[in-house]
Design an enzyme around this catalytic site. Structure first.
Site, PDB file in Angstrom:
ATOM      1  CE1 TYR A 140     -89.833  45.441   4.561  1.00 39.46           C
ATOM      2  CE2 TYR A 140     -92.530  45.498   4.743  1.00 39.46           C
ATOM      3  CZ  TYR A 140     -91.421  45.346   3.961  1.00 39.46           C
ATOM      4  OH  TYR A 140     -90.856  44.916   2.634  1.00 39.46           O
ATOM      5  CE  LYS A 191     -91.014  42.176   5.367  1.00 32.73           C
ATOM      6  NZ  LYS A 191     -91.338  42.111   3.568  1.00 32.73           N
ATOM      7  CD  GLU A 241     -84.923  39.792  -2.472  1.00 32.85           C
ATOM      8  OE1 GLU A 241     -85.575  38.661  -1.809  1.00 32.85           O
ATOM      9  OE2 GLU A 241     -83.657  40.674  -1.881  1.00 32.85           O
ATOM     10  CG  LEU A 276     -87.041  39.559   3.256  1.00 33.92           C
ATOM     11  CD1 LEU A 276     -86.664  39.443   4.469  1.00 33.92           C
ATOM     12  CD2 LEU A 276     -88.248  39.611   3.057  1.00 33.92           C
TER      13      LEU A 276
HETATM   14  N1  PLP Z   1     -88.480  40.014  -1.045  1.00 33.34           N
HETATM   15  C1  PLP Z   1     -88.157  40.792  -0.962  1.00 33.34           C
HETATM   16  C2  PLP Z   1     -87.284  42.124  -1.614  1.00 33.34           C
HETATM   17  C3  PLP Z   1     -89.265  41.232  -0.106  1.00 33.34           C
HETATM   18  O1  PLP Z   1     -90.348  42.421  -0.251  1.00 33.34           O
HETATM   19  C4  PLP Z   1     -90.281  40.045   0.319  1.00 33.34           C
HETATM   20  C5  PLP Z   1     -91.951  40.095   0.987  1.00 33.34           C
HETATM   21  O2  PLP Z   1     -92.369  41.288   0.825  1.00 33.34           O
HETATM   22  C6  PLP Z   1     -90.174  38.669  -0.077  1.00 33.34           C
HETATM   23  C7  PLP Z   1     -88.643  38.515  -1.106  1.00 33.34           C
HETATM   24  C8  PLP Z   1     -91.391  38.014  -0.222  1.00 33.34           C
HETATM   25  O3  PLP Z   1     -91.144  37.435   1.538  1.00 33.34           O
HETATM   26  P1  PLP Z   1     -92.524  36.985   2.176  1.00 33.34           P
HETATM   27  O4  PLP Z   1     -92.639  35.902   1.692  1.00 33.34           O
HETATM   28  O5  PLP Z   1     -91.995  36.744   3.215  1.00 33.34           O
HETATM   29  O6  PLP Z   1     -93.780  37.245   2.181  1.00 33.34           O
END
Ligand code: PLP
Length: 283
Positions: free
Chosen positions: A31, A146, A178, A203
């Site tokens: 997603y 993701k 994270e 991620l």
């Molecule tokens: N880390 C995780 C586990 C996430 O689910 C998300 C976003 O949903 C992020 C980091 C942040 O990513 P982004 O800046 O692309 O939204």
């Protein structure tokens, strides 16, 4: 609300997905969440590039071109009169007999998108900061993809809430990976921004990448390396980044104030310049 399901815009009550969908049975799906501010899409290109990478890593076909996906995103913004909020897009390997083996390559992927109107820019938490509880990182080892396997992050957030915090930071061998749905960052006493380097462990946040670039351009020293939970508790500032929270100050970790226990100047400045750049580059 109008939602998009496999080629059609339909009222949410009429949208259907097969009970055999592999997203439903195996969490065999990926997603993206793209933010909408003033009716425009933020960081759309990078989100679609990450989607393509997630699909590639799972050997999953793409349901549409980037251009078609842009048309659908905009189609939903218009149909729902969305000014501020999120667009959720999910791609799964589609419906097939339940089997651990992937279905034949010509199985049609499922594509679902919906919007969620939300106050994002003026979220009160941006002024007060958020409180974090540390939780062991028990997710699988390919967090760079993701996927829709969000049960553990959801449990981690529930655990954080039950401990009186707003969100969880996931910790592995004493090191912060994270947040439950965001990237974690700290600032040291000399003003250096420290954030975990990219690997399969986290991620690759789109907002993380944008903020690191803006920080460096703004003269902030950036170090991409692992940091421990102890280092975070003793940092001058901490914050998280994600598409929906932009830059969100962290004021407490496991009940201990971070720095002065109020949103730090670097986090506040980065939020401001991120939002200015988002407005400038929105499409
Ligand atoms: N880390 C995780 C586990 C996430 O689910 C998300 C976003 O949903 C992020 C980091 C942040 O990513 P982004 O800046 O692309 O939204």
């Amino acid at each position: 609300r109008t939602v998009y399901v496999n080629g059609a815009y339909v009222p949410e009550e009429e949208a259907t997905i097969s009970v055999f969908d592999r997203g439903f049975l195996f969490a065999d799906g990926v997603y993206e969440v793209t933010t909408v501010l003033s009716g425009k899409l933020i960081d759309f290109g990078p989100h679609m590039k990450r989607l393509a990478r997630s699909l590639g890593e799972l050997d999953m076909p793409s349901p549409a071109s980037e251009e078609e996906l842009l048309t659908i995103h905009r189609g939903l913004v218009t149909r729902n009169g969305l000014n501020e909020g999120l667009i959720y897009m999910q791609v799964t390997r589609g419906a097939a007999d339940r089997d651990f083996m992937f279905p034949p390559k010509d199985t049609a992927p499922s594509l679902v998108l919906f919007t969620q109107a939300m106050v994002l820019r003026d979220k009160p938490a941006a002024r007060t900061g958020i409180r974090i509880a540390s939780v062991p990182d028990l997710r699988w080892a390919r967090r760079d993809i993701k996927t829709v396997q969000l049960l553990y992050p959801s449990m981690a957030k529930m655990e954080a809430k039950s401990r009186g915090a707003d969100d969880a930071w996931l910790v592995e061998d004493g090191i912060v990976t994270e947040g439950s749905s965001n990237n974690a960052h700290i600032v040291t006493a000399d003003g250096t921004l420290i954030t975990r380097d990219l690997s399969h462990s986290i991620l690759h946040g789109i907002t993380r990448a944008a903020v690191l670039k803006l920080a460096a351009d703004d003269g902030v020293k950036v170090e991409e390396r692992s940091f421990t939970l102890e280092e975070a508790k003793n940092a001058s500032e901490a914050f998280v980044t994600s598409a929906s929270t932009f830059v969100m100050p962290v004021v407490e970790i496991d009940g201990q104030p971070v720095g002065t226990g109020t949103p730090g100047p670097i986090a506040r400045r980065l939020r401001e310049i991120y939002l200015a750049e988002a407005d400038r580059s929105a499409i």
